[in-house]
Motif scaffolding. Structure first.
Motif, PDB file in Angstrom:
ATOM      1  N   ARG A  45       0.930  -1.287   0.022  1.00 52.06           N
ATOM      2  CA  ARG A  45      -0.131   0.086  -0.060  1.00 52.06           C
ATOM      3  C   ARG A  45       1.048   1.300   0.133  1.00 52.06           C
ATOM      4  O   ARG A  45       0.278   2.327  -0.237  1.00 52.06           O
ATOM      5  CB  ARG A  45      -0.848   0.128   1.227  1.00 52.06           C
ATOM      6  N   PHE A  46       2.343   1.183   0.178  1.00 55.65           N
ATOM      7  CA  PHE A  46       3.130   2.427   0.658  1.00 55.65           C
ATOM      8  C   PHE A  46       4.125   2.361  -0.508  1.00 55.65           C
ATOM      9  O   PHE A  46       4.435   1.460  -1.166  1.00 55.65           O
ATOM     10  CB  PHE A  46       3.606   2.178   1.887  1.00 55.65           C
ATOM     11  N   GLY A  47       4.989   3.553  -0.456  1.00 62.71           N
ATOM     12  CA  GLY A  47       6.002   3.664  -1.125  1.00 62.71           C
ATOM     13  C   GLY A  47       7.115   2.911  -0.244  1.00 62.71           C
ATOM     14  O   GLY A  47       7.370   3.280   0.922  1.00 62.71           O
ATOM     15  N   ILE A  48       7.743   1.800  -1.123  1.00 59.98           N
ATOM     16  CA  ILE A  48       8.719   1.095  -0.249  1.00 59.98           C
ATOM     17  C   ILE A  48      10.044   1.585  -0.449  1.00 59.98           C
ATOM     18  O   ILE A  48      10.475   1.703  -1.774  1.00 59.98           O
ATOM     19  CB  ILE A  48       8.310  -0.293  -0.482  1.00 59.98           C
ATOM     20  N   ILE A  49      10.926   1.642   0.551  1.00 57.85           N
ATOM     21  CA  ILE A  49      12.290   1.955   0.418  1.00 57.85           C
ATOM     22  C   ILE A  49      13.335   0.906   0.871  1.00 57.85           C
ATOM     23  O   ILE A  49      13.073   0.165   1.708  1.00 57.85           O
ATOM     24  CB  ILE A  49      12.372   3.110   1.465  1.00 57.85           C
ATOM     25  N   THR A  50      14.455   0.782   0.030  1.00 57.33           N
ATOM     26  CA  THR A  50      15.413   0.085   0.151  1.00 57.33           C
ATOM     27  C   THR A  50      16.647   0.832   0.451  1.00 57.33           C
ATOM     28  O   THR A  50      16.973   1.929  -0.270  1.00 57.33           O
ATOM     29  CB  THR A  50      15.906  -1.096  -0.684  1.00 57.33           C
ATOM     30  N   THR A  51      17.407   0.709   1.648  1.00 61.21           N
ATOM     31  CA  THR A  51      18.566   1.593   1.902  1.00 61.21           C
ATOM     32  C   THR A  51      19.999   0.438   1.995  1.00 61.21           C
ATOM     33  O   THR A  51      19.866  -0.630   2.158  1.00 61.21           O
ATOM     34  CB  THR A  51      18.506   2.067   3.189  1.00 61.21           C
ATOM     35  N   ASP A  52      21.127   1.278   2.093  1.00 63.80           N
ATOM     36  CA  ASP A  52      22.176   0.529   2.568  1.00 63.80           C
ATOM     37  C   ASP A  52      22.461   0.677   4.137  1.00 63.80           C
ATOM     38  O   ASP A  52      21.627   1.232   4.454  1.00 63.80           O
ATOM     39  CB  ASP A  52      23.326   1.264   1.681  1.00 63.80           C
ATOM     40  N   ASP A  53      23.648   0.328   4.396  1.00 62.70           N
ATOM     41  CA  ASP A  53      24.045   0.444   5.862  1.00 62.70           C
ATOM     42  C   ASP A  53      24.175   1.600   6.341  1.00 62.70           C
ATOM     43  O   ASP A  53      24.228   1.929   7.690  1.00 62.70           O
ATOM     44  CB  ASP A  53      25.019  -0.760   6.279  1.00 62.70           C
TER      45      ASP A  53
END
Length: 389
Positions: free
Chosen positions: A155-163
């Protein structure tokens, strides 16, 4: 810049006549009170409120912003509807187009940074740590993010990040999310970066002019520095009837997740000047929020009454949310319902009495604003689209 033009179509008849940010919440509040109060509590004194859908109630309610201490001479609150200029005009196509149509407004104040928030979420947040982190990291954009249930992630904007919490991927409402770290729709932009991105997006005929779909992925592709700010407190998007009902009912828990009574971080509202609520000699009230101006002669259990509600003798209200200036007649019975503003439930009516729900938040009956339910009518549970009678 506060985006408050949402229709809230998934809320059905509850937002037929008003914008979602103007919908009542927790008795004395409207949803937009939380965003405006967050600004006031964060020492943000210049707020542009971008309205569009059914804006009259919202505009009247905000006024000059006095209730939230946003009526100062050097900033204050400004209502910003779509407008026609030299080059014509149009409705706000998306979240980014709403901001881009108001570049002149932002330029007038010549800020170093622009905070963009939504007017249709329930949360308490101090924006100052978010802005401090944005400055410290030298980010071009900082997105406030929260972990959500995996089943809700699409349902959302999904975020992937580094460390280092730098964003490496942003996907708007993915079918198969790779992360449960969701954007809260709260962004801090360095103003020159935002202005350039808005103009680029505006000149792209293939764009939906939306931050999540277009602007943020574009900035990532350009190698801009996007970071997240991790928010770990209460936040909810009351975008459906079930989530709206649940968020309200959670206020009645012995330990509610949203502490509206906390004196350290107050939620302000522009509630009208009303007398105290009155309870009659045979009234019974248990675990409920009763707002000013209410009269209770019957029984109210595990329910929320907005200002000006009348509950007649022998009437019973149970597990329900009754919005402003609704009148419930003698011997009427309301169970697990959301009753819209200025509605009349006449004597001996029954609303939402069916049983067999599969969860505590299923089978909710919704009655729209300005409805009259006549004597003896039975409205079954789950009838979202009950029409005027």
């Amino acid at each position: 810049m506060l985006l408050a033009g949402g229709h809230g179509s998934r809320l059905g008849r509850l937002t037929k006549n008003i914008a979602k940010p103007a919908l009542s919440f927790g008795g004395k509040y409207r949803i937009i009170d939380f965003s405006l109060s967050n600004c006031a509590n964060s020492n943000i004194d210049t707020v542009g409120v971008l309205t569009q859908y059914k804006p009259f109630v919202l505009n009247s309610y905000i006024g000059i912003g006095e209730a939230w201490d946003l009526d100062n001479n050097y900033g204050g609150v400004h209502i910003l509807p779509p407008f026609v200029g030299e080059d014509g005009g149009s409705w706000y196509k998306g979240t980014a187009s709403a901001i881009s149509q108001n570049i002149d407004f932002i330029n007038f104040f010549n800020p170093g940074y622009v905070l963009i928030i939504s007017g249709d979420h329930i949360y308490k947040m101090d924006f100052e740590p978010l802005i401090r982190q944005h400055k410290k990291t030298g980010a071009d954009v900082t997105i406030s993010a929260i972990e959500v249930e995996w089943l809700e992630a699409s349902r959302f904007g999904i975020i992937t990040t580094d460390d280092t919490d730098r964003i490496i991927r942003f996907t708007e409402k993915p079918t198969n999310p790779q992360s449960n770290l969701a954007s809260m729709g709260i962004y801090v932009f360095t103003w020159p970066v935002l202005k350039k991105a808005l103009l680029e997006d505006q000149n792209n005929p293939a764009s939906d002019n939306d931050f999540g779909k277009n602007v943020l992925p574009m900035l990532l592709n350009q190698g801009k520095k996007l970071f997240i700010y991790r928010f770990k407190d209460y936040w909810v998007d009351v975008g459906t009837v079930e989530s709206y009902y649940q968020a309200n009912m959670e206020l009645l828990l012995s330990e509610p997740p949203l502490k509206i009574f906390s004196p350290e971080f107050k939620i302000y509202s522009n509630e009208g000047i009303l007398p105290p609520h009155y309870t009659g000699p045979r009234a019974r009230i248990g675990k409920s929020l009763i707002s000013n101006g209410c009269t209770v002669l019957g029984e109210v259990m595990n329910s929320i009454l907005a200002p000006g509600v009348y509950v007649g003798e022998g009437a019973r209200v149970e597990d329900s949310i009754i919005l402003s200036n609704t009148r419930i007649g003698n011997e009427a019975w309301i169970r697990k319902a959301i009753i819209g503003e200025n509605t009349e439930i006449k004597a001996h009516c029954s609303v939402g009495l069916s049983t067999g729900e599969h969860s505590p938040y299923a089978g909710i009956t919704c009655i729209e604003d300005n409805t009259t339910i006549c004597n003896g009518d039975l409205i079954e549970a789950g009838e979202y689209n009950t029409s005027s009678r």
